[in-house]
Design an enzyme around this catalytic site. Sequence first.
Site, PDB file in Angstrom:
ATOM      1  N   HIS A  88      51.080  44.714  44.573  1.00  0.00           N
ATOM      2  CA  HIS A  88      50.281  45.929  44.757  1.00  0.00           C
ATOM      3  C   HIS A  88      50.701  46.543  46.104  1.00  0.00           C
ATOM      4  O   HIS A  88      51.110  45.818  47.016  1.00  0.00           O
ATOM      5  CB  HIS A  88      48.814  45.493  44.792  1.00  0.00           C
ATOM      6  N   ASP A 114      47.426  36.796  47.361  1.00  0.00           N
ATOM      7  CA  ASP A 114      46.568  37.932  47.007  1.00  0.00           C
ATOM      8  C   ASP A 114      45.852  37.551  45.712  1.00  0.00           C
ATOM      9  O   ASP A 114      46.445  37.564  44.632  1.00  0.00           O
ATOM     10  CB  ASP A 114      47.441  39.177  46.829  1.00  0.00           C
ATOM     11  N   GLN A 132      43.279  39.783  41.690  1.00  0.00           N
ATOM     12  CA  GLN A 132      43.203  39.782  40.224  1.00  0.00           C
ATOM     13  C   GLN A 132      42.980  38.403  39.629  1.00  0.00           C
ATOM     14  O   GLN A 132      42.777  38.287  38.428  1.00  0.00           O
ATOM     15  CB  GLN A 132      44.482  40.386  39.619  1.00  0.00           C
ATOM     16  N   LYS A 185      35.892  43.266  42.526  1.00  0.00           N
ATOM     17  CA  LYS A 185      36.634  42.854  41.322  1.00  0.00           C
ATOM     18  C   LYS A 185      36.021  41.606  40.695  1.00  0.00           C
ATOM     19  O   LYS A 185      36.468  41.144  39.663  1.00  0.00           O
ATOM     20  CB  LYS A 185      38.098  42.610  41.666  1.00  0.00           C
ATOM     21  N   CYS A 208      49.230  51.544  41.597  1.00  0.00           N
ATOM     22  CA  CYS A 208      49.518  51.140  42.984  1.00  0.00           C
ATOM     23  C   CYS A 208      50.642  50.114  43.039  1.00  0.00           C
ATOM     24  O   CYS A 208      50.577  49.141  43.818  1.00  0.00           O
ATOM     25  CB  CYS A 208      48.284  50.591  43.681  1.00  0.00           C
TER      26      CYS A 208
HETATM   27  N1  PMP Z   1      46.023  43.426  45.169  1.00  0.00           N
HETATM   28  C1  PMP Z   1      45.925  43.506  43.836  1.00  0.00           C
HETATM   29  C2  PMP Z   1      46.761  42.596  42.979  1.00  0.00           C
HETATM   30  C3  PMP Z   1      45.050  44.436  43.267  1.00  0.00           C
HETATM   31  O1  PMP Z   1      44.951  44.533  41.938  1.00  0.00           O
HETATM   32  C4  PMP Z   1      44.264  45.260  44.115  1.00  0.00           C
HETATM   33  C5  PMP Z   1      43.317  46.288  43.552  1.00  0.00           C
HETATM   34  N2  PMP Z   1      43.824  47.049  42.503  1.00  0.00           N
HETATM   35  C6  PMP Z   1      44.407  45.122  45.490  1.00  0.00           C
HETATM   36  C7  PMP Z   1      45.284  44.195  45.976  1.00  0.00           C
HETATM   37  C8  PMP Z   1      43.635  45.966  46.443  1.00  0.00           C
HETATM   38  O2  PMP Z   1      42.279  45.663  46.412  1.00  0.00           O
HETATM   39  P1  PMP Z   1      41.237  46.555  47.205  1.00  0.00           P
HETATM   40  O3  PMP Z   1      41.526  47.973  46.845  1.00  0.00           O
HETATM   41  O4  PMP Z   1      39.906  46.089  46.701  1.00  0.00           O
HETATM   42  O5  PMP Z   1      41.417  46.285  48.658  1.00  0.00           O
END
Ligand code: PMP
Length: 403
Positions: A121, A198, A201, A224, A362
Site C-alpha cells: 500500500h 503491515d 489487512q 479495519k 492506493c
Molecule cells: N496498509 C494496507 C495493506 C492497507 O490496506 C491500508 C488501508 N487501505 C493501509 C495500510 C492504510 O491504513 P490507514 O489508512 O488506516 O492508515
Amino acid sequence: MNIEKIRSDFPILGRAVYGRPLVYLDNAATTQKPRVVVEGIAEEYYSVNANVHRGVHFLSQQATALHEAARERVRQFIGARSIAEVVFTRGTTESINLLAFCLGETILQEGDEVIVSVMEHHSNIVPWQLLATRKGIRLKVVPMNEAGELQLDAYEQLFGPRTKVVSLTHVSNVLGTVNPVKKLIDTAHTHGVPVILDAAQSIPHLSIDVGALDVDFLVFSAHKIYGPTGIGVLYGKESWLERLPPYQGGGEMIKHVSFEGTTFNELPFKFEAGTPDYIGTHGLAVALDYISALGLENIAAYEHQLLLYATERLTAIEGLRLYGEAADKSSVLSFLVDDIHPFDMGTLLDRLGIAVRTGHHCAYPLMQRLGIEGTVRASLTFYNTQAEIDALAEGIERVRRMF
Ligand code: PMP
C-alpha cells in the site's frame, strides 16, 4: 456462526441504498461497526469523559483506567509481552511514518537499504521515499509471480550488507495474498535485519501472535477491525522501542521539562505526545472483545468458505479476469470484466445497492506491475452472505449485458 444474528449487531447493514438493500463489499477499505462499539463510545462520552493520565478526579481516573485497559486488551489480542510494547497511533499510516522517521534517526544511514514488496500500500512506500529524500536511503522491491505470490528466492537475494529494514504487508489489500510472514521474518533475522509487518489487512481475518512470529514491529488500524476511525496500533519489541527517539514532542511524552532540557517518559508514552484518543482506544477494545467472542478461527473458516463461493461465482462470469490467485488468500476479489472501466462497473453496481471499491487501491506500483490502471474489488467479511455474493455476480452480469 449465526450470520443473521451477527448482521443484526450491525445496524447499518439493515439500510437501503437507492431503494435496494445495501450489499456492503468494501470491507478492506473500512469495516462496519457493531452496535456495542458505537454504544461503548457514546457511553464513555455520556458518563466517563475526562482527559486521561493527569487528573486526580474521579472521572479522569475512570477514563484513564478504560484507556489503559484497552492497551492491555490489545496486548493480549496480539500476544505482546508487555503493555510497554503497545503504542497507540492514529492508524497504520501514522505507525509506519513513525517507524520510518525514528529508524531513520537511528539505524539508517545514507546508502542503506529498506526492503519492501511490489504489493505494498502507498502507506508502506511513501514514508520510505520521504526518508530516501532526507537521508539518501534506497528501496529494494520483492517481486511477485503471476498468481500474486512474493518470490522468496528473489527476496533472499535482495539482502546485502546495507540492508537495514524489511517492511512488508501481511495480506495484500488488492490481491488478498497472505504472505508467508514467518518465513520472511526468519530470513530477515538470519541477516540480522528487523521486520515491520503491515497488518492492516490481516488483523481482522487472521489470528496473530507477535511472539510466535518474532516480528519486530507490527502496525494496524482499528477501523479495519470493526473499531473506530482515527486510532491504531504500533507494536514494537521493547528493546527496539527503547532504542528509538520520540517521534513528536508535547504533553504526555515527557518526564520533566525545563528550558535547559527535557527527559522523556517511559514506554509506551514516549511515543504518545498530546491527549490520546482515549475514546477511540476504548472503542477498539470493545471491537476486539466482540470479534474474540465470535472466535477468530470461526471467522476465518466462514470467510474462507465465502471466498471459495465468490471465486467460483465470479470466475464463471464470461470475460471476468481475477487478479490475485495465491494459494493462501484472504477474502478479497479484485477483477476486471471485458474492457469495462472499473469506475463504470463500480458506479453501476452502486446503483444496485452494491458497494465495491474501484481504482488503484492506493497501490500504484502494483497496478503498474499488473499492467492495468485499476480493478474492481469486492472484499468480504464475516457479516457477508452467499446471497450477497449472488447479488454481486448477478449485478456484474447485468452490467456486462448493458455494455
Ligand atoms: N496498509 C494496507 C495493506 C492497507 O490496506 C491500508 C488501508 N487501505 C493501509 C495500510 C492504510 O491504513 P490507514 O489508512 O488506516 O492508515
